[in-house]
Design a protein around this motif. Sequence first.
Motif, mmCIF file in Angstrom:
data_model
loop_
_atom_site.group_PDB
_atom_site.id
_atom_site.type_symbol
_atom_site.label_atom_id
_atom_site.label_comp_id
_atom_site.label_asym_id
_atom_site.label_seq_id
_atom_site.Cartn_x
_atom_site.Cartn_y
_atom_site.Cartn_z
ATOM 1 N N PRO A 1 0.948 -1.183 0.112
ATOM 2 C CA PRO A 1 -0.141 0.020 0.134
ATOM 3 C C PRO A 1 0.877 1.198 -0.114
ATOM 4 N N ARG A 2 0.235 2.339 -0.638
ATOM 5 C CA ARG A 2 1.171 3.517 -0.742
ATOM 6 C C ARG A 2 1.429 3.946 0.598
ATOM 7 N N LEU B 1 0.421 -2.576 -9.035
ATOM 8 C CA LEU B 1 -0.624 -1.650 -8.830
ATOM 9 C C LEU B 1 -0.385 0.020 -8.915
ATOM 10 N N GLN C 1 -3.849 8.927 -5.995
ATOM 11 C CA GLN C 1 -2.090 9.207 -6.304
ATOM 12 C C GLN C 1 -1.858 10.297 -5.632
ATOM 13 N N ILE D 1 -2.716 3.832 -16.569
ATOM 14 C CA ILE D 1 -3.954 4.247 -16.634
ATOM 15 C C ILE D 1 -4.122 5.552 -16.940
ATOM 16 N N GLY D 2 -3.395 6.374 -15.782
ATOM 17 C CA GLY D 2 -3.663 7.896 -15.597
ATOM 18 C C GLY D 2 -2.857 8.439 -16.777
ATOM 19 N N GLY E 1 2.800 11.704 -6.371
ATOM 20 C CA GLY E 1 1.474 11.067 -6.610
ATOM 21 C C GLY E 1 1.963 9.583 -7.271
ATOM 22 N N GLU F 1 0.619 0.301 -13.044
ATOM 23 C CA GLU F 1 -0.804 0.369 -13.634
ATOM 24 C C GLU F 1 -1.368 1.608 -13.281
ATOM 25 N N GLY F 2 -1.272 2.173 -12.134
ATOM 26 C CA GLY F 2 -1.956 3.612 -12.038
ATOM 27 C C GLY F 2 -1.344 4.557 -12.565
ATOM 28 N N GLN F 3 0.129 4.433 -13.172
ATOM 29 C CA GLN F 3 0.738 5.515 -14.080
ATOM 30 C C GLN F 3 0.342 5.081 -15.374
ATOM 31 N N THR G 1 -4.860 8.371 -19.847
ATOM 32 C CA THR G 1 -5.898 9.249 -19.830
ATOM 33 C C THR G 1 -5.605 10.687 -20.033
ATOM 34 N N GLN G 2 -4.444 11.140 -19.764
ATOM 35 C CA GLN G 2 -4.203 12.551 -20.038
ATOM 36 C C GLN G 2 -3.648 12.445 -21.552
ATOM 37 N N PHE H 1 -10.144 0.245 -19.127
ATOM 38 C CA PHE H 1 -8.603 -0.049 -19.648
ATOM 39 C C PHE H 1 -8.352 -1.421 -19.339
ATOM 40 N N CYS I 1 -4.746 12.477 -12.089
ATOM 41 C CA CYS I 1 -3.747 11.423 -11.791
ATOM 42 C C CYS I 1 -4.062 9.881 -12.331
#
Lengths: 725, 153
Positions: free
Chosen positions: A8-9, A619, B96, A626-627, A466, A622-624, A630-631, A667, B134
């Motif tokens: 977890p972050r 995780l 994020q 998908i994010g 982030g 994948e967040g990078q 999206t940009q 995604f 993010c």
Amino acid sequence: MSVGKNEPRRDGPAKLTGRALYLDDINIPGCWHGVTVRSTVPHGKIKSIAYDPSFPWDECVVVTAKDIPGKNLVTLIEADQPLLADGIVRHREEAIVLIAHPDRATAYEAAKRVKIEYEALPPVFDMEKSDKVFKSYLIERGDLDAGFAAADVVVEGEYRTPSQEQAYIENNAIAAYEEDGVLIVTGSLQCPYYVLKAMKAIFNRGEDKIRVIQTVTGGGFGGKEEYPSMLAGHAALLALKAGRPVKIAYDRHEDMAATTKRHPALVRHRTGLAKDGRLLAQDIEVVMDGGAYATLSGVVLSRGTLHAAGAYECPNVRVRSKVVMTHTPPNGAFRGFGAPQTLFAVELHWERIADALKIDSLTLRQRNIFKLGSTTATGQILVESVGAEECLQKTVKHSKYVSKRKEYDRWNKNKRNKTWKGIGLAVCHHGAGFTGSGEVYLASRAGVALTKDGELIVLAASTEIGQGTNTMFAQVAADALGVPASWFTVETPDTHKVPDSGPTVASRTCMVVGGLVSRATHDLRRAFEAEFGRVPKTAADLKKAAAALCKGAPARRFEVQYEKPPEVTWDDATYRGDAYGVYSYAAIAVDLEIDKLTCEVRLVKVTTAQDIGKAINPLLAEGQIIGGSTQGLGWALLEEPLFKDGVMINNQLTNYVIPTSLDTPSFQVLLVEKPYTRGPFGAKGVGELPMDIPGPAVAAAVKHATGRMIPTLPQTPERISQALK
Amino acid sequence: MIKLTVNGKKISFKGAPFKRLIDALREDLALTGTKEGCGEGECGACTVLLDGEPVNSCLIPVCQADGRKIETVESLGVPEKLSKLQAGFLACGGAQCGICTPGMLMTAHAHVRSKGKCDDKSIRTALSGNLCRCTGYQDIVKSVLKAAKGGKK
């Protein structure tokens, strides 16, 4: 083992409970509010600055260029950008006067009471008409003329991409104050040592008298790479003159109008191919709009130039590029850093080539794509970790690209259907870390510390914005030492506490700085083995070991510096050699539907496979992906800064539209892990790669759906409807 | 005098009646969990619940909240004991950079609490007024789904 697990972050609990303190959340006692008076002309001489006598100026502190003790300069690459305009302004929204007041609203009121008169000078807004070139490059491989002479077909195309606003949700914000003779600058930023370097020149102070500390940062995406150096200078000038803390927190309108954005670009391709689709010659021309000052434009152009030929082998290549000056606010860093612009062109150009050769673009890509042993345009031989083909193959398979092309062709023939459907593809490479010899010049340092009480601390200037830096560092260090990740904390980026690890940019934090952290931790491990007999296994064990290693000192630091891998060679003069130590790779398929009546685009599904070497935390990786994608989709479909007389006129989130949860598709992310021997646990860069190619994939899908190629972005209903006429 | 109930606590607000609710929360009550992203009701970072309904606190004068209940992110869990929703965000990658997160959580909290339909589409519709730059939203939707499912057990 922690690497490869979804730890977890680290910053999660504080952020999820509202306890994480961003700059504007911090209660700094006695802090005044700083505001900026900006130019209202794009180019002109400052004739006079007048202060409305009916305003109580004695309540304020006012700063102009005259108050700068050292250089009136935002130190970066070229010495051309003043901290405050002095005598001449070169773009709208250029800072001229700074004001601080105890009350935020009164500070804004004071700014309105300053009247500046100008003698207008002619501005240049069209980059093709600018005669001031900040930087140009030439890459040549093989014999271009011979390549075209041997070609069966030659295909030409011109592609344009617009600017883009980073649109981090936390606006730029920095506070400054002096404490025991040390100037402290703290706020929302990506690169503490960039700020430090700029402060040294502005205030003629040594590093011991300036301290830069990052606060929790609400997104950056490049937008807080170089701009905070200017903002920090402004806040510090006011704070020193006022003799008290001053913070400047922009509102959204100011942030969007005044700060850096993505470079608009024009790319022309002339491509020679054999009739079976083999690339024989690529002649590419790139022009980028740098805005009024050089800032990072030369480096942005470098990355754009080095990616312009795409992830394909071609024996004869020429890339000519330049970035020019216009009288608009300087463009700067934004995720992808020049590569999305040139990759848009090279990838969409395949659709033109496909039409010319009557071979589909997937087959054309497969025929030319980088493989192990391929040679790039700069003569770099790809010796390891080349996942381009696998990314393409996985994306095609999981998106059902081939069958959907056929299915949608049938659908689009039926005139009774109310929509058109399309699926488009794109592939790319993305160099991780600084270009060419950049990492050698940076000579980054990072380390770990062991305190006498047994605390283990990662020391790096790389910022958590982030993307998950702190969690990733703890995982890398833990596995390098062979202890649980929970044993490690990560020090706040503070120039009086952490070494200069270089900037938090260029997809380098994990691969380059993570590599340094791993190396430093190995040194610690060896020290444990030599001086304690083993790596400690329990918390009690760690305390004993710490006492043994620290020998009475409060802590022991293990720091290492970047060392160029001996096999990497690069020549800045000729732009030949290993442009990057390694590349990450991605492929994406965008599946969409267009309403025939309104021309609105609905994204159905995005499938993307990305080769990032090793996902330290899947995780977060994948967040990078998908994010970042999206940009890219926002740039492809929605986002367009509109300029009039050199200033952004849609400088608000109301009419600069970024994707919402309803604009965003489902995604499917497929991680491809072709390990890189020099990356920590095989990791390569991930941050920018996902931004690179949603644009051309969307444009290819729109072409599939409508039969019309729109060689620019964003592909709005207006543009699609225009193309259909 | 304006009377507010903030996170269950009764408060008399003595400042300007047309002060923005976000400023009253952040400046007068030191509840800085509520964030400002745009100041014009577009980004949703300042979302709080007013009598249980999500509102942009940058668009509401504090006098409009007179006699009403306000819930902010501080009313959910604490770092040592996260709420189900917060735990869902932590497990699924819903946060994020974190700046949109408090607003996102409050909108999601109201949606989950409403006991209406809680699937991908309804969550996306509910959250469409909260911008995130993010995540690309997918992990946020997963986070809410996880919390909603967890709630039924």
